[in-house]
Design a protein around this motif. Sequence first.
Motif, PDB file in Angstrom:
ATOM      1  N   UNK A 197      86.873  65.199  81.895  1.00 49.95           N
ATOM      2  CA  UNK A 197      85.800  65.859  81.154  1.00 49.95           C
ATOM      3  C   UNK A 197      86.127  65.713  79.665  1.00 49.95           C
ATOM      4  N   UNK A 198      85.176  65.185  78.910  1.00 53.87           N
ATOM      5  CA  UNK A 198      85.434  64.951  77.489  1.00 53.87           C
ATOM      6  C   UNK A 198      84.406  65.638  76.605  1.00 53.87           C
ATOM      7  N   UNK A 213      89.901  65.864  75.603  1.00 57.76           N
ATOM      8  CA  UNK A 213      89.693  65.447  76.992  1.00 57.76           C
ATOM      9  C   UNK A 213      90.562  66.223  77.957  1.00 57.76           C
ATOM     10  N   UNK A 214      89.994  66.450  79.119  1.00 56.47           N
ATOM     11  CA  UNK A 214      90.710  67.132  80.203  1.00 56.47           C
ATOM     12  C   UNK A 214      90.729  66.170  81.384  1.00 56.47           C
ATOM     13  N   UNK A 318      81.935  58.608  78.544  1.00 55.53           N
ATOM     14  CA  UNK A 318      80.732  58.854  79.353  1.00 55.53           C
ATOM     15  C   UNK A 318      80.549  60.363  79.556  1.00 55.53           C
ATOM     16  N   UNK A 319      81.643  61.049  79.823  1.00 55.61           N
ATOM     17  CA  UNK A 319      81.572  62.490  80.021  1.00 55.61           C
ATOM     18  C   UNK A 319      81.096  63.192  78.741  1.00 55.61           C
ATOM     19  N   UNK A 320      81.637  62.762  77.594  1.00 53.87           N
ATOM     20  CA  UNK A 320      81.235  63.390  76.325  1.00 53.87           C
ATOM     21  C   UNK A 320      79.749  63.153  76.052  1.00 53.87           C
ATOM     22  N   UNK A 321      79.251  61.988  76.428  1.00 53.11           N
ATOM     23  CA  UNK A 321      77.827  61.672  76.207  1.00 53.11           C
ATOM     24  C   UNK A 321      76.924  62.473  77.129  1.00 53.11           C
ATOM     25  N   UNK A 322      77.350  62.616  78.383  1.00 49.61           N
ATOM     26  CA  UNK A 322      76.454  63.208  79.382  1.00 49.61           C
ATOM     27  C   UNK A 322      76.698  64.697  79.594  1.00 49.61           C
ATOM     28  N   UNK A 323      77.859  65.183  79.156  1.00 47.07           N
ATOM     29  CA  UNK A 323      78.196  66.587  79.400  1.00 47.07           C
ATOM     30  C   UNK A 323      78.627  66.847  80.838  1.00 47.07           C
ATOM     31  N   UNK A 324      78.861  65.783  81.593  1.00 42.03           N
ATOM     32  CA  UNK A 324      79.231  65.924  83.012  1.00 42.03           C
ATOM     33  C   UNK A 324      80.698  65.536  83.237  1.00 42.03           C
TER      34      UNK A 324
END
Length: 328
Positions: A197-198, A213-214, A318-324
Amino acid sequence: MSKIRWGLLSTANINRRVIPAIRESARGELVAVASRSQESAQAYADKWDIPLAFGSYEAMLASDAVDAVYIGLPNHLHAEWSIKAMQQGKHVLCEKPFALTLAVVDEMTAVSQQTGCYLAEAFMYRHHPQTKIVGEMMRNGRLGRVTVVRGVFNFAFSTRDNIRLVPEWGGGCLWDVGVYPLSFAQYVMGGPPQRVFGTQWLGESGVDEVFSGQMVYAGGAMAQISSSFCTPFHTQVEIIGTEGRLVLNRPFTGHNDGDRALMFYPKDGESEEIAVPEEELYLGEIEDLHTAVLDNKPQYLTLEETRNHVKTVLALYESARTGQVVSL
Ligand SMILES: NC(=O)c1ccc[n+]([C@@H]2O[C@H](COP(=O)([O-])OP(=O)(O)OC[C@H]3O[C@@H](n4cnc5c(N)ncnc54)[C@H](OP(=O)(O)O)[C@@H]3O)[C@@H](O)[C@H]2O)c1
């Protein structure tokens, strides 16, 4: 062949750290530099006392006087010039981040296999005795079961005119310095995370100027990393295990930049400062190419690890962009 003749592909600022390492190495010789103009190459060669100056990268790659090249180009050019170098029979030490997509990492790996040329990501700290001591402590169980790795690499620019601020050149603090704690966590965990998760702060430049990031690994161990382009210089890695905690105050940078203390805080008993042998920070990555090419030894930092670094960075973005949360 008993020596490796090195060429610097560009006059990058980072060369100043690699040049002394080549010169200190037992079997390396710095013979050439290439730049996009003859004037720039010659001025650099004069300044650093390098015998050959090439006015284009292509000219150096075509020369029989060079066996291996060090690539310190902007990130988006790493792959293109690594591939061109290997196609001309040159061994390659390529700066991090190696490439900006997995398909390109795979292409570079395939060219290395086809040509038989050495190809490695220049994560200098991975070769340093301090990092190897951490690996040894992991193997002998001194930390017990690792629960969390925390790592940080922050710094602030003195000017905004920097290749790291150009989005289409692979700019951003995660690609630039977040990859250090990320790769350290994967070294400790023995592989890539299962999910990440970023979160990021995008600057006016359009690149991430703060990234956090986690990561979660097989078995449930976790890593938390952060990096920044806009806060004072700070690096640290902390490895938290059931039997104790290990803190590295200079995990990625040379001892000339400050103290290099490696501290162990056991579950029971006194804290202990662990001695780290002095070694030129960039020497190990140079010697690794020498032993692989001249002694036919396997390279230390594998291309599989490099692929996992790139894969994890891409998942974090990708996580930072999508929030997922993103699974790898
Ligand atoms: N491992 C480490 O400790 C470490 C530390 C710092 C940086 N790095 C990495 O090393 C790489 C270079 O960083 P740096 O700070 O040294 O970069 P830099 O000083 O900006 O140098 C980049 C070089 O690339 C060449 N170049 C080719 N095309 C260019 C273009 N379109 N725009 C700008 N330069 C271009 C230039 O050389 P010519 O003009 O001679 O052609 C320039 O000197 C990056 O990938 C970075 O992540 C690694």
